[in-house]
Scaffold this active site. Sequence first.
Site, PDB file in Angstrom:
ATOM      1  N   HIS A  63       0.840  -1.196   0.000  1.00 14.06           N
ATOM      2  CA  HIS A  63       0.000   0.000   0.000  1.00 14.06           C
ATOM      3  C   HIS A  63       0.876   1.247   0.000  1.00 14.06           C
ATOM      4  O   HIS A  63       1.914   1.278   0.658  1.00 14.06           O
ATOM      5  CB  HIS A  63      -0.904   0.029   1.241  1.00 14.06           C
ATOM      6  N   LYS A 117      14.886  -8.146   2.179  1.00 17.35           N
ATOM      7  CA  LYS A 117      15.985  -7.834   1.256  1.00 17.35           C
ATOM      8  C   LYS A 117      16.540  -9.134   0.691  1.00 17.35           C
ATOM      9  O   LYS A 117      16.238 -10.226   1.188  1.00 17.35           O
ATOM     10  CB  LYS A 117      17.084  -7.034   1.961  1.00 17.35           C
ATOM     11  N   ARG A 131      17.541 -12.000   9.078  1.00 16.97           N
ATOM     12  CA  ARG A 131      18.978 -11.724   9.035  1.00 16.97           C
ATOM     13  C   ARG A 131      19.724 -13.053   8.919  1.00 16.97           C
ATOM     14  O   ARG A 131      19.268 -14.090   9.415  1.00 16.97           O
ATOM     15  CB  ARG A 131      19.441 -10.950  10.255  1.00 16.97           C
TER      16      ARG A 131
END
Length: 146
Positions: A63, A117, A131
């Site tokens: 959004h 990521k 991580r």
Amino acid sequence: FYGRLILKKAGKKINIERGACFGTGVTLGDYSGIGVNCEVFGDVSIGNDVMMGPEVVFYTTNHKFDRTDIPMRLQGTTESKGIVIGNDVWIGRRAIILPGVTIGDGVVIGAGAVVAKDIPSYSVVVGNPARVIKNRNEQQIKQDNI
């Protein structure tokens, strides 16, 4: 059978579990599966030999919320960003994969991880945000030297 009719591309001996929701932009590689109650929509490429636990969610859009003069619900969504999952990946239960992420080969994603990521090949990742806690390749190198 029905998965092959919906998927963009379906590999050999795929497995789609009950309650899985997926769209026409999904590519599923050989010997890979979509877990129970998973949600896979948008441009998502899943490699070969990928294991996926229940309730894994892939988001290729988000959004918009950059404006404060109008409600967020009226701002629409961001441009779709595809997700790429390499070969021989294990994705744990309730992991969330966010837009634009590339996950390398041989990665293990812990249950409940939020992957925001790119993840290098042979990494083990956990947490929110996810991580890297170790590299599977280094562990193999150490075992070979023993």
